[in-house]
Write a protein that holds these residues in place. Structure first.
Motif, PDB file in Angstrom:
ATOM      1  N   THR A  48       0.839  -1.181   0.000  1.00 40.46           N
ATOM      2  CA  THR A  48       0.000   0.000   0.000  1.00 40.46           C
ATOM      3  C   THR A  48       0.874   1.231   0.000  1.00 40.46           C
ATOM      4  O   THR A  48       2.051   1.172   0.323  1.00 40.46           O
ATOM      5  CB  THR A  48      -0.893   0.037   1.257  1.00 40.46           C
ATOM      6  OG1 THR A  48      -0.048   0.047   2.409  1.00 40.46           O
ATOM      7  CG2 THR A  48      -1.832  -1.146   1.301  1.00 40.46           C
ATOM      8  N   ASP A  49       0.279   2.341  -0.368  1.00 40.97           N
ATOM      9  CA  ASP A  49       0.970   3.611  -0.305  1.00 40.97           C
ATOM     10  C   ASP A  49       1.138   3.976   1.152  1.00 40.97           C
ATOM     11  O   ASP A  49       0.161   4.045   1.895  1.00 40.97           O
ATOM     12  CB  ASP A  49       0.117   4.683  -0.990  1.00 40.97           C
ATOM     13  CG  ASP A  49       0.823   5.323  -2.142  1.00 40.97           C
ATOM     14  OD1 ASP A  49       1.976   4.943  -2.402  1.00 40.97           O
ATOM     15  OD2 ASP A  49       0.225   6.214  -2.763  1.00 40.97           O
ATOM     16  N   SER A  50       2.366   4.221   1.590  1.00 38.14           N
ATOM     17  CA  SER A  50       2.589   4.479   2.999  1.00 38.14           C
ATOM     18  C   SER A  50       1.950   5.791   3.427  1.00 38.14           C
ATOM     19  O   SER A  50       1.567   5.943   4.570  1.00 38.14           O
ATOM     20  CB  SER A  50       4.075   4.472   3.319  1.00 38.14           C
ATOM     21  OG  SER A  50       4.733   5.468   2.578  1.00 38.14           O
ATOM     22  N   ALA A  56       0.542   2.127  11.291  1.00 44.00           N
ATOM     23  CA  ALA A  56       0.481   0.971  12.180  1.00 44.00           C
ATOM     24  C   ALA A  56       1.656   0.985  13.136  1.00 44.00           C
ATOM     25  O   ALA A  56       1.613   0.405  14.201  1.00 44.00           O
ATOM     26  CB  ALA A  56       0.486  -0.315  11.367  1.00 44.00           C
ATOM     27  N   VAL A  57       2.734   1.651  12.723  1.00 39.63           N
ATOM     28  CA  VAL A  57       3.945   1.684  13.527  1.00 39.63           C
ATOM     29  C   VAL A  57       4.300   3.136  13.781  1.00 39.63           C
ATOM     30  O   VAL A  57       4.309   3.940  12.862  1.00 39.63           O
ATOM     31  CB  VAL A  57       5.115   1.005  12.768  1.00 39.63           C
ATOM     32  CG1 VAL A  57       6.385   1.081  13.577  1.00 39.63           C
ATOM     33  CG2 VAL A  57       4.775  -0.423  12.425  1.00 39.63           C
ATOM     34  N   THR A  58       4.586   3.469  14.999  1.00 46.56           N
ATOM     35  CA  THR A  58       5.040   4.812  15.311  1.00 46.56           C
ATOM     36  C   THR A  58       6.560   4.763  15.370  1.00 46.56           C
ATOM     37  O   THR A  58       7.129   4.006  16.146  1.00 46.56           O
ATOM     38  CB  THR A  58       4.475   5.283  16.659  1.00 46.56           C
ATOM     39  OG1 THR A  58       3.059   5.205  16.589  1.00 46.56           O
ATOM     40  CG2 THR A  58       4.891   6.699  16.946  1.00 46.56           C
ATOM     41  N   ALA A  59       7.194   5.550  14.530  1.00 45.63           N
ATOM     42  CA  ALA A  59       8.649   5.536  14.450  1.00 45.63           C
ATOM     43  C   ALA A  59       9.255   6.161  15.700  1.00 45.63           C
ATOM     44  O   ALA A  59       8.674   7.040  16.315  1.00 45.63           O
ATOM     45  CB  ALA A  59       9.116   6.292  13.218  1.00 45.63           C
ATOM     46  N   SER A  60      10.423   5.697  16.020  1.00 48.74           N
ATOM     47  CA  SER A  60      11.145   6.231  17.159  1.00 48.74           C
ATOM     48  C   SER A  60      11.644   7.629  16.845  1.00 48.74           C
ATOM     49  O   SER A  60      12.106   7.905  15.748  1.00 48.74           O
ATOM     50  CB  SER A  60      12.333   5.313  17.465  1.00 48.74           C
ATOM     51  OG  SER A  60      13.198   5.934  18.381  1.00 48.74           O
ATOM     52  N   LYS A 138       6.175   8.522   9.877  1.00 45.61           N
ATOM     53  CA  LYS A 138       4.882   8.102  10.448  1.00 45.61           C
ATOM     54  C   LYS A 138       4.685   6.599  10.345  1.00 45.61           C
ATOM     55  O   LYS A 138       4.033   5.997  11.178  1.00 45.61           O
ATOM     56  CB  LYS A 138       3.737   8.822   9.731  1.00 45.61           C
ATOM     57  CG  LYS A 138       3.747  10.319   9.950  1.00 45.61           C
ATOM     58  CD  LYS A 138       2.724  11.014   9.089  1.00 45.61           C
ATOM     59  CE  LYS A 138       2.893  12.510   9.198  1.00 45.61           C
ATOM     60  NZ  LYS A 138       2.387  13.224   8.045  1.00 45.61           N
ATOM     61  N   ASN A 139       5.240   5.987   9.293  1.00 45.50           N
ATOM     62  CA  ASN A 139       5.059   4.551   9.067  1.00 45.50           C
ATOM     63  C   ASN A 139       6.359   3.759   9.190  1.00 45.50           C
ATOM     64  O   ASN A 139       6.379   2.574   8.865  1.00 45.50           O
ATOM     65  CB  ASN A 139       4.458   4.327   7.677  1.00 45.50           C
ATOM     66  CG  ASN A 139       3.086   4.940   7.568  1.00 45.50           C
ATOM     67  OD1 ASN A 139       2.183   4.580   8.309  1.00 45.50           O
ATOM     68  ND2 ASN A 139       2.929   5.892   6.662  1.00 45.50           N
ATOM     69  N   GLU A 157      10.714  -0.671   1.284  1.00 47.17           N
ATOM     70  CA  GLU A 157      10.692  -1.533   2.452  1.00 47.17           C
ATOM     71  C   GLU A 157       9.273  -2.044   2.742  1.00 47.17           C
ATOM     72  O   GLU A 157       9.049  -3.238   2.835  1.00 47.17           O
ATOM     73  CB  GLU A 157      11.218  -0.729   3.652  1.00 47.17           C
ATOM     74  CG  GLU A 157      11.850  -1.540   4.722  1.00 47.17           C
ATOM     75  CD  GLU A 157      12.462  -0.649   5.793  1.00 47.17           C
ATOM     76  OE1 GLU A 157      13.546  -0.998   6.265  1.00 47.17           O
ATOM     77  OE2 GLU A 157      11.867   0.391   6.158  1.00 47.17           O
ATOM     78  N   LYS A 158       8.338  -1.136   2.895  1.00 46.27           N
ATOM     79  CA  LYS A 158       6.964  -1.503   3.247  1.00 46.27           C
ATOM     80  C   LYS A 158       5.962  -0.929   2.258  1.00 46.27           C
ATOM     81  O   LYS A 158       4.805  -0.761   2.587  1.00 46.27           O
ATOM     82  CB  LYS A 158       6.623  -0.958   4.643  1.00 46.27           C
ATOM     83  CG  LYS A 158       7.500  -1.483   5.744  1.00 46.27           C
ATOM     84  CD  LYS A 158       7.165  -0.803   7.058  1.00 46.27           C
ATOM     85  CE  LYS A 158       8.112  -1.243   8.155  1.00 46.27           C
ATOM     86  NZ  LYS A 158       7.897  -0.491   9.380  1.00 46.27           N
TER      87      LYS A 158
END
Length: 170
Positions: A48-50, A56-60, A138-139, A157-158
């Motif tokens: 999917t388009d990020s 779904a993931v909050t980056a550090s 954000k992703n 990557e995703k």
């Protein structure tokens, strides 16, 4: 003496302008080919388009890219940061060493709406070999785009990060 100073200033301005024009090679011309490469383990990951997906993931906040906006990769030793280098190496595979070798003329890290960009190209041949690295904070998604003489290979990557034209042109 004044002519010498004016000549040096004019040459410096010309060099800066020509480098900026060369760095804007991340958009392929009509007829050029674009290849997108996904990591082997991404076959099960959603494609999917990020920017359009729900985070779904909050980056550090401790990410080397996000905490060094405005700085040059060489100054912060970007590719010596193990977590960043490992991610890029895993993503680009066999092309990592060539990319690293040709990441000479660098731009500072810039961002827009949580998407970060850093570019590097081959010294004295930016149009011949350039790399753009995008990070979606954000992703927690990383994309690498390598342009070899107009043939662009994208590594995601995703999923592909949606980048605005304004960020592409910076």
């Amino acid at each position: 003496m004044k002519k010498l100073i004016v000549s040096v200033c004019a040459f410096s301005l010309f060099a800066v302008i020509s480098c900026k024009k060369e760095a804007k090679t991340d958009v392929p011309a009509t007829g050029d080919s674009v290849t997108t490469v996904m990591p082997k383990d991404s076959a099960t990951a959603p494609k999917t388009d990020s920017a359009a997906s729900t985070p779904a993931v909050t980056a550090s906040a401790d990410n080397i890219i996000t905490k060094n906006t405005g700085k040059y990769p060489h100054d912060i030793k970007l590719f010596e940061d193990k977590s960043f280098a490992d991610r890029v190496k895993k993503l680009t595979g066999a092309q990592y060493d060539e990319m690293l070798k040709n990441f000479n003329v660098e731009s500072p890290i810039i961002s827009e709406n949580g998407i970060y960009k850093v570019t590097g190209c081959k010294q004295h041949d930016c149009p011949g070999y350039s790399t753009s690295i995008f990070y979606d904070s954000k992703n927690d998604n990383l994309n690498v785009s390598i342009d070899k003489n107009g043939k662009v290979t994208d590594f995601a990557e995703k999923g592909k990060i949606t980048v605005t034209d304004a960020l592409k042109s910076k």
